[in-house]
Design a protein around this motif. Structure first.
Motif, PDB file in Angstrom:
ATOM      1  N   TYR A   1       0.845  -1.197   0.000  1.00 12.22           N
ATOM      2  CA  TYR A   1       0.000   0.000   0.000  1.00 12.22           C
ATOM      3  C   TYR A   1       0.881   1.247   0.000  1.00 12.22           C
ATOM      4  N   PHE A   2       0.252   2.418  -0.171  1.00 14.12           N
ATOM      5  CA  PHE A   2       0.967   3.700  -0.171  1.00 14.12           C
ATOM      6  C   PHE A   2       0.540   4.549   1.028  1.00 14.12           C
ATOM      7  N   GLU A   3       1.505   5.249   1.588  1.00 16.43           N
ATOM      8  CA  GLU A   3       1.252   6.258   2.625  1.00 16.43           C
ATOM      9  C   GLU A   3       1.413   7.630   1.979  1.00 16.43           C
ATOM     10  N   ILE A   4       0.354   8.450   2.048  1.00 20.57           N
ATOM     11  CA  ILE A   4       0.372   9.759   1.382  1.00 20.57           C
ATOM     12  C   ILE A   4       0.215  10.861   2.426  1.00 20.57           C
ATOM     13  N   GLU A   5       1.179  11.754   2.440  1.00 18.91           N
ATOM     14  CA  GLU A   5       1.159  12.907   3.348  1.00 18.91           C
ATOM     15  C   GLU A   5       0.738  14.147   2.572  1.00 18.91           C
ATOM     16  N   ALA A   6      -0.290  14.822   3.063  1.00 18.65           N
ATOM     17  CA  ALA A   6      -0.755  16.057   2.428  1.00 18.65           C
ATOM     18  C   ALA A   6      -0.026  17.256   3.027  1.00 18.65           C
ATOM     19  N   PRO A   7       0.188  18.310   2.246  1.00 21.12           N
ATOM     20  CA  PRO A   7       0.835  19.510   2.774  1.00 21.12           C
ATOM     21  C   PRO A   7      -0.132  20.336   3.612  1.00 21.12           C
ATOM     22  N   SER A   8       0.365  21.397   4.176  1.00 22.98           N
ATOM     23  CA  SER A   8      -0.476  22.316   4.943  1.00 22.98           C
ATOM     24  C   SER A   8      -1.216  23.259   4.008  1.00 22.98           C
ATOM     25  N   THR A   9      -2.441  23.612   4.378  1.00 22.75           N
ATOM     26  CA  THR A   9      -3.148  24.653   3.627  1.00 22.75           C
ATOM     27  C   THR A   9      -2.755  26.047   4.095  1.00 22.75           C
ATOM     28  N   LEU A  10      -1.967  26.156   5.185  1.00 16.30           N
ATOM     29  CA  LEU A  10      -1.544  27.469   5.678  1.00 16.30           C
ATOM     30  C   LEU A  10      -0.077  27.720   5.375  1.00 16.30           C
ATOM     31  N   ASP A  11       0.815  26.852   5.840  1.00 14.12           N
ATOM     32  CA  ASP A  11       2.214  26.975   5.441  1.00 14.12           C
ATOM     33  C   ASP A  11       2.334  26.698   3.946  1.00 14.12           C
ATOM     34  N   PHE A  12       3.325  27.311   3.305  1.00  9.27           N
ATOM     35  CA  PHE A  12       3.559  27.030   1.901  1.00  9.27           C
ATOM     36  C   PHE A  12       3.810  25.535   1.742  1.00  9.27           C
TER      37      PHE A  12
END
Length: 550
Positions: A447-458
């Motif tokens: 399987y894959f682990e996906i990390e999303a970025p912040s909507t506040l920090d760039f």
């Protein structure tokens, strides 16, 4: 996420003494109890709204900065934060890390979702903030763009409403740290923005500086409101003061916590009238020179117990009752849950509550969670012949070394189940796609682990995931990155520019873009044949991702 180190703060901030010295005595105040608080009000309808055009994803265009988004020579400061949205698009890159290969048949789209994380809606006027300790080593102590967070989130929701018009979004998953400081008012603002109710981020009720509406961070906001369902995953900033410190001893019962919290120093500081850095409506702020003094007190800033926090989501209105949480979650003071988006689609979400009950920003996995929740739910999903998406705020790399179960333990457990597709996380504020291949010859166990970025920090971005059945017992997941589609000159657009400048002037060393292979990608995952048979029986639907290129 990106929180301050506890051992430093225990030394330099004497009034924050609970996490350093132990539990507090119980008591009472006249402040209302958030566990009984049902958020009510009229939802602003956008039913008649028709977007002018389909919004672009980063497949068609990306952000283009005047200068590289990294620390720059101070003599170039007049160009810091200058950008537009005319950059070249990024096509999808196939990631076949699991050795699966694509199915080879006509693709059938069966699920379409969005993943946002680390929104950090912040009461920037709160006396319990620790802005004096802002530095490149602790960049989250103060962000000069955090006052724009409500507007930025609203622009994300407006953008997603546009996407939703052209292809309905099945679910928005927010993987934690929606707020910054475990406060009632921050949590209420977050829920109200998502549900389309007016928000007044001026918690100290200070005089605004500019006449007219919606032109400074203290002005009220009338949000668009999400036209699609959403569920929520708890993060360390939701549960802990500045993402690090429990406001009350979590070994107490939930009832005892709701009395004890009111006598604690965190609570008194948050609702009180003394601050080490007085911040009104002038923004951004020179925090290093901000004066200490008296502020306008507000009980709306009170910190929440774990059960009170869960109850705020459970009692909030929405298409999904409780936004994932149930009455049992409230009654048992338990943030783990299961969400089934549709009885017609063999797909299930298993959500883990990973913030540490004893403090610090790292994740925590208990033996009890493994034995009494996660493993039984994985077994049941396999028995029910449904695909599984795991979600937690913390990635496996950020589980505390003192945790009863490690990140490696979690990977090893998930690798035992051939129906696990993805593990969706936040916390790191950057794009990241990590493969966890099968540990034996059975390719379905990867399987894959996906990390999303912040909507506040760039980079202030989110992910769209489209699940398609591509034949030969293979599910293909298209991961597509999108920006908030704010108008040039708007407060959200300005806030993004300040986030860029914060990196360029050296205040924030982090740029969350990572590599192209972590952004727009195609992920192929082998699944059990009996679940593939269910997907074959679903109605044909062409992938929406194809239209992102048009």
């Amino acid at each position: 996420m990106k929180s301050m180190y506890m051992f430093v703060l225990c030394i330099i901030i004497p009034f924050f003494n609970f996490a350093c010295s132990g539990s507090e005595e119980s008591g009472d105040t006249s402040f209302p109890d958030a566990a009984a608080d049902v958020i009510a009000g009229d939802v602003i309808s956008t039913d008649n709204y028709v977007p002018a055009k389909k919004p672009d994803t980063t497949v068609r265009r990306t952000l283009k900065s005047e200068l590289p988004i990294a620390k720059q020579d101070p003599t170039l400061s007049d160009k810091f934060g200058e950008y537009d949205m005319s950059g070249a698009g990024e096509e999808h890159i196939v990631r076949d890390d699991l050795g699966t290969g694509k199915g080879g048949e006509k693709e059938k789209s069966f699920f379409y979702m969005v993943h946002l994380s680390d929104l950090h809606i912040t009461d920037f006027q709160s006396p319990s903030r620790m802005v004096k300790y802002d530095s490149p080593s602790i960049p989250s102590a103060y962000r000069p763009f955090e006052g724009y967070a409500p507007r930025i989130l609203n622009e994300f929701i407006r953008t997603l409403n546009d996407f939703h018009y052209f292809r309905p979004i099945d679910i928005l998953l927010i993987s934690g740290d929606g707020i910054d400081n475990n406060q009632y008012n921050e949590t209420k603002w977050l829920i109200d923005i998502l549900n389309g109710r007016e928000v007044n981020p001026n918690s100290g009720d200070y005089k605004t500086l500019i006449d007219g509406p919606d032109n400074e961070v203290c002005d009220s906001l009338k949000p668009a409101g999400a036209k699609f369902p959403w569920i929520y995953v708890l993060g360390n900033h939701d549960e802990l003061i500045v993402g690090n410190f429990p406001a009350v001893d979590r070994t107490l019962s939930a009832d005892e916590q709701e009395n004890a919290i009111k006598e604690g120093n965190y609570y008194k500081k948050a609702v009180g009238d003394q601050s080490e850095a007085v911040i009104a409506c002038k923004y951004p702020v020179d925090v290093q020179n901000a004066r200490a003094g008296k502020v306008n007190a507000s009980d709306e800033r009170r910190p929440l117990t774990h059960r009170q926090l869960i109850n705020m989501y459970y009692t909030a209105e929405g298409t999904v009752k409780g936004h994932g949480f149930s009455q049992d979650n409230v009654a048992n003071d338990d943030g783990n849950y299961v969400y089934n988006p549709s009885s017609d689609i063999p797909l299930r979400f298993i959500v883990l509550d990973t913030p540490s009950p004893v403090g610090l920003d790292k994740g925590y996995l208990s033996q009890k969670m493994f034995d009494e929740f996660l493993k039984p739910q994985l077994d049941k999903a396999l028995e029910d012949k449904v695909l599984v998406v795991i979600s937690s705020h913390h990635p496996t790399w950020s589980i505390d070394s003192k945790s009863e179960k490690s990140g490696s333990d979690l990977i090893a457990l998930l690798n035992q189940y051939p129906n696990v597709l993805l593990h969706l996380v936040g916390h790191g504020h950057e794009h990241r796609v990590v493969p966890h291949p099968s540990q034996d010859s059975d390719l379905t166990k990867g399987y894959f682990e996906i990390e999303a970025p912040s909507t506040l920090d760039f980079p202030q971005q989110g992910n769209i995931y489209e699940f398609v059945y591509s034949g030969n017992n293979v599910v293909t997941v298209y991961k597509t990155v999108f920006d908030h589609n704010s108008e040039k000159g708007s407060m959200a657009y300005i806030g993004r520019g300040i986030a860029i400048a914060d990196i360029q002037d050296g205040s924030n060393p982090d740029n969350g873009m990572k590599d192209k292979t972590d952004r727009n990608v195609v992920l192929n995952i082998k699944i059990p044949a009996d679940i593939a048979d269910k997907l074959k029986a679903l109605p044909d639907r062409s992938p929406e991702t194809e239209n992102f290129y048009k």
